[in-house]
Design an enzyme around this catalytic site. Sequence first.
Site, PDB file in Angstrom:
ATOM      1  N   SER A 145      14.227  34.840  12.222  1.00 39.14           N
ATOM      2  CA  SER A 145      14.172  35.188  13.904  1.00 39.14           C
ATOM      3  C   SER A 145      12.873  35.731  13.958  1.00 39.14           C
ATOM      4  O   SER A 145      11.957  36.077  13.142  1.00 39.14           O
ATOM      5  CB  SER A 145      15.119  36.325  13.872  1.00 39.14           C
ATOM      6  OG  SER A 145      16.496  36.117  13.486  1.00 39.14           O
TER       7      SER A 145
HETATM    8  N1  SAH Z   1      18.247  37.857   9.379  1.00 35.02           N
HETATM    9  C1  SAH Z   1      17.925  36.455   8.969  1.00 35.02           C
HETATM   10  C2  SAH Z   1      18.434  35.237   9.848  1.00 35.02           C
HETATM   11  C3  SAH Z   1      18.978  33.943   9.334  1.00 35.02           C
HETATM   12  S1  SAH Z   1      19.773  33.026  10.240  1.00 35.02           S
HETATM   13  C4  SAH Z   1      16.344  36.171   8.943  1.00 35.02           C
HETATM   14  O1  SAH Z   1      15.682  36.940   9.435  1.00 35.02           O
HETATM   15  O2  SAH Z   1      16.021  35.379   7.991  1.00 35.02           O
HETATM   16  C5  SAH Z   1      21.258  33.613   9.983  1.00 35.02           C
HETATM   17  C6  SAH Z   1      21.932  33.396   8.483  1.00 35.02           C
HETATM   18  O3  SAH Z   1      23.405  33.641   8.754  1.00 35.02           O
HETATM   19  C7  SAH Z   1      21.798  31.965   7.955  1.00 35.02           C
HETATM   20  O4  SAH Z   1      21.193  32.468   6.602  1.00 35.02           O
HETATM   21  C8  SAH Z   1      23.389  31.597   7.693  1.00 35.02           C
HETATM   22  O5  SAH Z   1      23.582  30.913   6.570  1.00 35.02           O
HETATM   23  C9  SAH Z   1      23.755  33.091   7.826  1.00 35.02           C
HETATM   24  N2  SAH Z   1      25.313  32.948   8.086  1.00 35.02           N
HETATM   25  C10 SAH Z   1      26.035  32.160   8.975  1.00 35.02           C
HETATM   26  N3  SAH Z   1      27.517  32.478   8.921  1.00 35.02           N
HETATM   27  C11 SAH Z   1      27.549  33.511   7.915  1.00 35.02           C
HETATM   28  C12 SAH Z   1      28.845  34.100   7.455  1.00 35.02           C
HETATM   29  N4  SAH Z   1      29.982  33.912   7.943  1.00 35.02           N
HETATM   30  N5  SAH Z   1      28.546  34.916   6.316  1.00 35.02           N
HETATM   31  C13 SAH Z   1      27.367  35.245   5.922  1.00 35.02           C
HETATM   32  N6  SAH Z   1      26.285  34.700   6.278  1.00 35.02           N
HETATM   33  C14 SAH Z   1      26.497  33.712   7.353  1.00 35.02           C
END
Ligand code: SAH
Length: 214
Positions: free
Chosen positions: A61
């Site tokens: 993000s």
């Molecule tokens: N906070 C992270 C955001 C990553 S994007 C950062 O700053 O890097 C969101 C993430 O949520 C992705 O890695 C995706 O694989 C994960 N995600 C999506 N659905 C999910 C679920 N049901 N359980 C766990 N992770 C999930």
Amino acid sequence: MKYQRLRNEMVDRQIVSRGIWDARVISAMRAIPRHLFVSEAMMDQAYGDFPLPIGEQQTISQPYIVAEMTQALELTPEDRVLEIGTGSGYQTAILSHIAFRVYTVERIHTLYTQARKRFDALRCHNIVTRYSDGTTGWREHSPFDAIIVTAGSPDIPAVLVNQLDVGGRMVIPIGDTARQDLIKLIRDPDGVRHVNLGPCRFVKLVGEYGWKEY
Ligand code: SAH
């Protein structure tokens, strides 16, 4: 050091000047080396005012959104936090700098293992990781003082609200796949309150209580 200077400029120009006031959030953002949460090819862009790809069609993000979500959680050093969507691990590391312990769940195995390596390298010993669908929460460690969902959901999973302690705070992007509103939820002794923090755009929360297909 170059990255230290870029990081302080990021905090001054993108975080403090836009109204983030929580001193704990500001000092965490000055401390955590964001460039170590992206691939080597992207390190020089890590302090820019935008999200970046982290592989597997996922993104780290934008710095401001990380700060805004963290501030909304109203964390104290005693708090236990659940994060759904570890991704790069950057948001996790910010949380771990402030809170007592962070439980983080990721559903994509390569991202989960990369993030674990980063936490070890940076000695973030108060982070507990899990490879699974986070939409069902993490019941064994509940209730949590705060829950943060870093992927967009069609609605608020009731199972997560039930794992929030009384007095607890949750932030979650709610909407369709193109656009969401960042919702803050507060669990009071007499119920649940919602505050809309404004529009945002996240990748999909995929799982039992999120989006069904990819
Ligand atoms: N906070 C992270 C955001 C990553 S994007 C950062 O700053 O890097 C969101 C993430 O949520 C992705 O890695 C995706 O694989 C994960 N995600 C999506 N659905 C999910 C679920 N049901 N359980 C766990 N992770 C999930």
